[in-house]
Design a protein around this motif. Structure first.
Motif, PDB file in Angstrom:
ATOM      1  N   ILE A 229     -17.481  15.018  45.526  1.00 57.03           N
ATOM      2  CA  ILE A 229     -16.282  14.717  46.304  1.00 57.03           C
ATOM      3  C   ILE A 229     -16.125  15.724  47.444  1.00 57.03           C
ATOM      4  O   ILE A 229     -15.717  15.366  48.557  1.00 57.03           O
ATOM      5  CB  ILE A 229     -15.049  14.710  45.378  1.00 57.03           C
ATOM      6  N   LYS A 230     -16.499  16.969  47.212  1.00 53.80           N
ATOM      7  CA  LYS A 230     -16.404  17.991  48.253  1.00 53.80           C
ATOM      8  C   LYS A 230     -17.297  17.645  49.433  1.00 53.80           C
ATOM      9  O   LYS A 230     -16.875  17.745  50.596  1.00 53.80           O
ATOM     10  CB  LYS A 230     -16.801  19.353  47.671  1.00 53.80           C
ATOM     11  N   GLY A 237     -14.720  14.715  57.706  1.00 51.13           N
ATOM     12  CA  GLY A 237     -13.888  15.556  58.563  1.00 51.13           C
ATOM     13  C   GLY A 237     -12.608  16.055  57.931  1.00 51.13           C
ATOM     14  O   GLY A 237     -11.703  16.504  58.634  1.00 51.13           O
ATOM     15  N   ILE A 238     -12.498  15.994  56.590  1.00 48.72           N
ATOM     16  CA  ILE A 238     -11.320  16.531  55.899  1.00 48.72           C
ATOM     17  C   ILE A 238     -11.843  17.549  54.885  1.00 48.72           C
ATOM     18  O   ILE A 238     -11.913  17.305  53.676  1.00 48.72           O
ATOM     19  CB  ILE A 238     -10.509  15.427  55.193  1.00 48.72           C
ATOM     20  N   SER A 239     -12.260  18.697  55.378  1.00 52.37           N
ATOM     21  CA  SER A 239     -12.969  19.670  54.545  1.00 52.37           C
ATOM     22  C   SER A 239     -12.073  20.348  53.521  1.00 52.37           C
ATOM     23  O   SER A 239     -12.558  20.861  52.507  1.00 52.37           O
ATOM     24  CB  SER A 239     -13.641  20.721  55.429  1.00 52.37           C
ATOM     25  N   ASP A 240     -10.761  20.374  53.757  1.00 49.49           N
ATOM     26  CA  ASP A 240      -9.820  20.927  52.783  1.00 49.49           C
ATOM     27  C   ASP A 240      -9.711  19.949  51.619  1.00 49.49           C
ATOM     28  O   ASP A 240      -9.186  18.843  51.757  1.00 49.49           O
ATOM     29  CB  ASP A 240      -8.455  21.126  53.449  1.00 49.49           C
ATOM     30  N   LEU A 241     -10.236  20.340  50.449  1.00 49.90           N
ATOM     31  CA  LEU A 241     -10.299  19.420  49.316  1.00 49.90           C
ATOM     32  C   LEU A 241      -8.920  18.977  48.854  1.00 49.90           C
ATOM     33  O   LEU A 241      -8.730  17.811  48.476  1.00 49.90           O
ATOM     34  CB  LEU A 241     -11.063  20.070  48.158  1.00 49.90           C
ATOM     35  N   HIS A 242      -7.948  19.892  48.898  1.00 51.57           N
ATOM     36  CA  HIS A 242      -6.581  19.516  48.507  1.00 51.57           C
ATOM     37  C   HIS A 242      -6.028  18.445  49.443  1.00 51.57           C
ATOM     38  O   HIS A 242      -5.438  17.452  48.998  1.00 51.57           O
ATOM     39  CB  HIS A 242      -5.676  20.747  48.526  1.00 51.57           C
ATOM     40  N   ILE A 254      -4.342   6.439  43.997  1.00 54.48           N
ATOM     41  CA  ILE A 254      -5.060   7.143  42.940  1.00 54.48           C
ATOM     42  C   ILE A 254      -5.913   8.244  43.557  1.00 54.48           C
ATOM     43  O   ILE A 254      -6.146   8.261  44.769  1.00 54.48           O
ATOM     44  CB  ILE A 254      -5.958   6.189  42.110  1.00 54.48           C
ATOM     45  N   SER A 255      -6.405   9.148  42.731  1.00 56.63           N
ATOM     46  CA  SER A 255      -7.215  10.257  43.219  1.00 56.63           C
ATOM     47  C   SER A 255      -8.625   9.786  43.536  1.00 56.63           C
ATOM     48  O   SER A 255      -9.045   8.709  43.111  1.00 56.63           O
ATOM     49  CB  SER A 255      -7.276  11.353  42.152  1.00 56.63           C
ATOM     50  N   PRO A 256      -9.418  10.592  44.279  1.00 59.81           N
ATOM     51  CA  PRO A 256     -10.810  10.226  44.543  1.00 59.81           C
ATOM     52  C   PRO A 256     -11.611   9.989  43.261  1.00 59.81           C
ATOM     53  O   PRO A 256     -12.400   9.050  43.180  1.00 59.81           O
ATOM     54  CB  PRO A 256     -11.338  11.432  45.325  1.00 59.81           C
TER      55      PRO A 256
END
Length: 268
Positions: A229-230, A237-242, A254-256
């Motif tokens: 997922i990371k 382009g959304i490197s911040d995992l949170h 739902i979550s990834p």
């Protein structure tokens, strides 16, 4: 409208269904007549002659390409041996609301003739054993030809050229930090002018479009690959995992991890 400006609306969003394609030699008869029921026809010429389409005359010259619509009355006038590549194809019924693209009946390919001739030849030689590959190549050739004709949509407004250019830039930079001011500068427009064009053409903001494309690509990678997922977050382009987790949850509820598990369960 002059014959040189004659064009047809063609549903290029649909994949063509090829009946036949090949290399043909004519000229034993000075005139040949055809009427292809339900079939489009594309010819790439290496000779001098004339083509009559429903009584309208078009000059044929080496390096020209023609597209003729289904059921048209066609009359070819030859001056000796005449060689060309051809393809006969149709389209499945066009979905409601699907746009068509204008394509010129006859045009001079100029410097693009040899590259397109090479592509067309590859399609022809692939056709007997790899028809799917030949069809895909023909479809791409049709798109290339259509791009030489001013686009006319029958179902929706045309997208402004600057917006099309920005869309291409976004696709190539989706994994990077994208600044709208940079996009505007590179297409020679002010930020506000580009924003207005984007809203008019696509009905959304530029940042909204970028976010949508990132979410769509993330969904595809989450549901079709086993990548971490990371790494997917970084690629879109959304490197911040949170932030990535929050973005996916907002889009799909739902979550990834749950999205990936849901897709895997569906496929069982």
């Amino acid at each position: 409208m002059f014959a040189s400006e004659r064009r047809w609306p063609i549903p290029l969003e649909c994949q063509p269904q090829v009946l036949n394609m090949g290399y043909a030699v004519h000229g034993s008869l000075p005139v040949e007549r055809y009427q292809l029921e339900g079939l489009w026809c594309m010819h790439l010429y290496e000779y001098i002659g004339e083509l009559w389409i429903d009584g309208t005359t078009f000059p044929i010259r080496p390096g020209y390409i023609s597209i003729t619509p289904p059921d048209a009355r066609l009359e070819y006038h030859y001056l000796g041996r005449s060689e060309h590549l051809y393809a006969h194809f149709s389209f499945s019924s066009r979905p409601t609301g699907q746009s068509t693209i204008s394509i010129l009946a006859m045009q001079d390919l100029e410097d693009e003739f040899r590259p397109l001739q090479s592509d067309f030849t590859h399609a022809v030689v692939s056709w007997p054993t790899r028809p799917a590959r030949a069809t895909a190549r023909l479809w791409d050739i049709l798109w290339q030809i259509s791009e030489r004709t001013p686009v006319i949509s029958t179902a929706q407004p045309s997208v402004h050229p600057a917006v099309e250019q920005v869309i291409q830039m976004i696709e190539l930079r989706i994994g990077e930090r994208i600044y709208i001011s940079d996009l505007a500068r590179e297409v020679g427009l002010s930020h506000n002018h580009l924003a207005r064009l984007f809203q008019t053409s696509l009905g959304c903001t530029i940042s909204g479009y970028i976010q949508k494309r990132r979410i769509n690509r993330a969904h595809h990678l989450l549901t079709t690959s086993t990548r971490s997922i990371k790494s997917i977050a970084i690629e879109v382009g959304i490197s911040d995992l949170h932030l990535f987790n929050k973005t996916i949850h907002r889009a799909f509820g739902i979550s990834p991890t749950q999205l990936r598990h849901q897709q895997a369960t569906t496929q069982l």
